[in-house]
Scaffold this motif. Structure first.
Motif, mmCIF file in Angstrom:
data_model
loop_
_atom_site.group_PDB
_atom_site.id
_atom_site.type_symbol
_atom_site.label_atom_id
_atom_site.label_comp_id
_atom_site.label_asym_id
_atom_site.label_seq_id
_atom_site.Cartn_x
_atom_site.Cartn_y
_atom_site.Cartn_z
ATOM 1 N N PHE A 246 0.814 -1.212 0.000
ATOM 2 C CA PHE A 246 0.000 0.000 0.000
ATOM 3 C C PHE A 246 0.856 1.274 0.000
ATOM 4 O O PHE A 246 0.473 2.292 -0.559
ATOM 5 N N LEU A 254 -4.038 7.593 -10.011
ATOM 6 C CA LEU A 254 -3.879 9.049 -9.951
ATOM 7 C C LEU A 254 -3.048 9.481 -8.758
ATOM 8 O O LEU A 254 -2.488 10.571 -8.750
ATOM 9 N N THR A 256 -1.107 8.197 -4.673
ATOM 10 C CA THR A 256 -0.769 7.237 -3.631
ATOM 11 C C THR A 256 -0.254 8.032 -2.442
ATOM 12 O O THR A 256 -0.203 9.260 -2.499
ATOM 13 N N VAL A 257 0.100 7.345 -1.362
ATOM 14 C CA VAL A 257 0.663 8.089 -0.241
ATOM 15 C C VAL A 257 2.171 8.258 -0.433
ATOM 16 O O VAL A 257 2.824 7.404 -1.020
ATOM 17 N N VAL A 258 2.695 9.372 0.033
ATOM 18 C CA VAL A 258 4.150 9.561 0.033
ATOM 19 C C VAL A 258 4.717 8.571 1.049
ATOM 20 O O VAL A 258 4.252 8.537 2.187
ATOM 21 N N THR B 33 -4.821 8.493 6.368
ATOM 22 C CA THR B 33 -4.308 8.252 5.009
ATOM 23 C C THR B 33 -5.110 9.065 3.989
ATOM 24 O O THR B 33 -6.339 9.013 3.996
ATOM 25 N N TYR B 35 -6.384 10.084 0.141
ATOM 26 C CA TYR B 35 -6.685 9.393 -1.121
ATOM 27 C C TYR B 35 -7.093 10.380 -2.202
ATOM 28 O O TYR B 35 -7.856 11.314 -1.946
ATOM 29 N N PHE B 36 -6.610 10.137 -3.407
ATOM 30 C CA PHE B 36 -7.071 10.855 -4.595
ATOM 31 C C PHE B 36 -7.051 9.883 -5.756
ATOM 32 O O PHE B 36 -6.013 9.294 -6.012
ATOM 33 N N PRO B 37 -8.180 9.688 -6.460
ATOM 34 C CA PRO B 37 -9.480 10.308 -6.207
ATOM 35 C C PRO B 37 -10.120 9.772 -4.921
ATOM 36 O O PRO B 37 -9.496 8.993 -4.217
ATOM 37 N N HIS B 43 -7.358 1.778 2.351
ATOM 38 C CA HIS B 43 -6.561 0.660 1.824
ATOM 39 C C HIS B 43 -5.360 0.331 2.708
ATOM 40 O O HIS B 43 -4.562 -0.538 2.369
ATOM 41 N N ASN B 44 -5.200 1.059 3.772
ATOM 42 C CA ASN B 44 -4.043 0.861 4.646
ATOM 43 C C ASN B 44 -4.242 -0.423 5.466
ATOM 44 O O ASN B 44 -5.149 -0.492 6.286
ATOM 45 N N LEU B 97 0.247 13.296 0.184
ATOM 46 C CA LEU B 97 -0.351 12.625 -0.965
ATOM 47 C C LEU B 97 0.547 12.832 -2.183
ATOM 48 O O LEU B 97 0.994 13.952 -2.449
#
Lengths: 393, 146
Positions: A246, A254, A256-258, B33, B35-37, B43-44, B97
């Motif tokens: 993840f 489009l 994700t997390v840094v 956490t 999210y985009f979009p 999902h973590n 993000l």
């Protein structure tokens, strides 16, 4: 789990074959693998096939069923596996599982693909709930631009030069020209590579893989059968499948997390390879050769470092010193790789098993890795899929 | 001169708010956490309970990496003829993000990694009815020229 051997391998050459169906190409590969194994079609107990994205399979990815119908409908079970470009590796893993578990003694693994012309769309959907569709609709960032962005970050972090990148394509063709199954068999100079069209800065045309048609097949079996049929079996030391973590920071979709800890990487590939090495009881430094998914020259720098085959920032110098050639310390893609074959997407995992087998049998001719005993194959696919396999002689 | 009508390339991903342009995403109340979009669930794998709420992101971030789309992209990306190469970026927003985006820049070679960038909403092409179709882009905060 039981020991599993690769008894036979076969390939249809890679290229563009307008007058041949994917099933016809799979037949060529299958017949070659059966002949190599000394096995009759009627002895095959199950088929694990890569589900093709672009060709055959009745539009449902039923490519294994096409092969069975074509070879003779013996009523055997068929498993059609879909994992993006990792489908061939996934099919190999399921085939291996079927034999290792004792469910079957003799299994055919097959992957074939005929690709459309030109640059492919990554998503098969036109729905605005699909992140890959949105990425292309709103941003316009196809595969090469994605690879280019990863590559540019590396150039910033490690000072990778354009020549460093070009040298990998030069190396690939230096070896690939010897492979009669390869599509592109001419040598290039660094200047040729740097003068090829800029596809997505910083990547030139010769620094990414084109798309090709191709098919490959592998016959795997139990140790009992292997010992009866050959004096030189190649063993499957391990086979693994993984999906992405993840928080690996890879810009899929489009956003994700840094990543909070650890480098940005294809975590699915690192996990698959790490698990395969661990299950095989093989240290990264013990590998005699690696067939990795070189969609772009960048991966040939990043992956060996991600997997602990060399130190971060070391890969460019290994290439420069010729250490990634078959005669070097860390031979990478002695087949010529995707750069010389082009990507027949879902067939590539099976293609790698063929090359590893030829290398471990010392049948690879001018591209032979001297004394090869342990080899690693790795694939990567859309959806955060990856596979790895370790073969030993 | 009349203003051309503008439409977003797709609905629900970005907006001009009173505070300026923003990306429309969501955040998990439990683990923060982003999210985009927008995401329907967290999902973590470490998160104890998915509790999603709408969240806006932007405008500031830093350019993690970028690339140039030198050839005309395949559908569903669209562009006006004659094709002009554009830059795409991967931007780390201050909210943690990482997003992909078009870059708003005249000189494609002037982009520098780790540069501070700011969100903007700009046209990418004009459709068959003459409307300007917009998407989200990032623009370097100060000129990196010289």
């Amino acid at each position: 789990m039981r020991d599993v051997a690769v008894l036979g391998v076969g390939m249809h050459p890679w290229g563009k074959f307008a007058d041949r169906s994917v099933t016809q190409m799979c037949r060529v590969a299958t017949e070659a693998a059966l002949q190599d194994a000394g096995i009759e079609w009627r002895e095959v107990e199950a088929v694990a096939a890569a589900s093709s994205r672009f060709s055959g399979g009745k539009g449902w990815g039923l490519n294994g069923n096409d092969v069975v119908e074509d070879m003779g409908s013996t009523g055997i079970p068929v498993y059609n596996l879909s994992a993006g470009c990792a489908a061939g590796g996934n099919a190999f893993n399921i085939g291996w599982t079927l034999v290792a578990s004792g469910a079957h003694d003799c299994v055919l693994v097959v992957g074939g693909e005929k690709m459309p012309k030109g640059f492919i769309q990554t998503s098969g959907l036109e729905e605005e709930t699909d992140p890959e569709h949105l990425r292309q609709l709103c941003v316009g960032m196809p595969g090469p631009a994605f690879w280019a962005a990863l590559c540019r970050r590396r150039m910033q972090d490690f000072g990778t030069s354009h020549e460093d990148l070009a040298r990998i394509a030069v190396k690939a063709h230096q070896i690939g020209k010897h492979n009669t199954n390869a599509r592109f068999r001419q040598e290039f100079s660094i200047e040729d590579v740097l003068n090829s069209a800029m596809v997505s800065y910083p990547l030139h045309l010769y620094e990414i893989c084109p798309v090709s048609d191709g098919a490959a097949a592998v016959l795997i079996c139990s140790a009992d059968i292997a010992r009866k049929r050959t004096t030189r079996p190649v063993w499957v030391a391990s086979s693994s499948v993984a999906t992405a973590r993840f928080d690996d920071g890879l810009p899929r979709g489009l956003g994700t997390v840094v990543p909070q800890t650890g480098p940005t990487c294809h975590s699915e590939a690192s996990i698959a390879v790490g698990n395969a090495l661990e299950k095989a009881g093989v240290a990264p430094t013990e590998l005699d050769l690696v067939e990795l998914q070189d969609n772009t020259v960048f991966y040939e720098l990043a992956f060996p470092e991600d997997w602990g085959l060399c130190q971060p920032g070391e890969a460019e110098r290994l290439v420069e010193k010729g250490e990634t050639l078959p005669t070097g310390k860390l031979p990478i893609n002695p087949s010529g790789g995707f750069l010389c074959f082009g990507e027949a997407t879902t067939a590539m995992g099976v293609f790698q098993i063929c090359e590893l087998t030829w290398q471990l049998r010392e049948q690879a001719g001018p591209r032979q890795v001297p004394g090869a005993k342990i080899g690693l194959g790795q694939t990567l696919g859309l959806g955060g899929n990856a596979t790895a396999a370790v073969l030993k002689n | 001169m009349t203003m051309h009508e503008r439409i977003p390339v797709t609905e629900g991903l970005f907006a001009e708010t009173a505070a300026g342009p923003r990306l429309l995403g969501s955040r998990c109340r439990t683990c923060s956490t982003p999210y985009f979009p927008r995401s329907l669930s967290c999902h973590n794998p470490e998160c104890g309970e998915s509790q999603m709420e709408d969240a806006d992101f932007g405008p500031r971030g830093s350019l993690w990496s970028c690339a140039i789309q030198n050839y005309p992209p395949p559908l569903p990306a669209r562009y006006e003829e004659p094709y002009t190469p554009y830059a795409v970026g991967v931007v780390d927003l201050d909210e943690g993000l990482r997003v992909v985006a078009r870059m708003s820049v005249d000189d494609l070679d002037s982009l520098q990694l780790d540069a501070e960038v700011e969100l903007t909403i700009e046209p990418i092409y004009r459709d068959e009815d003459g409307r300007e179709v917009t998407t989200w882009k990032f623009k370097p905060l100060q000129s990196t020229a010289k």
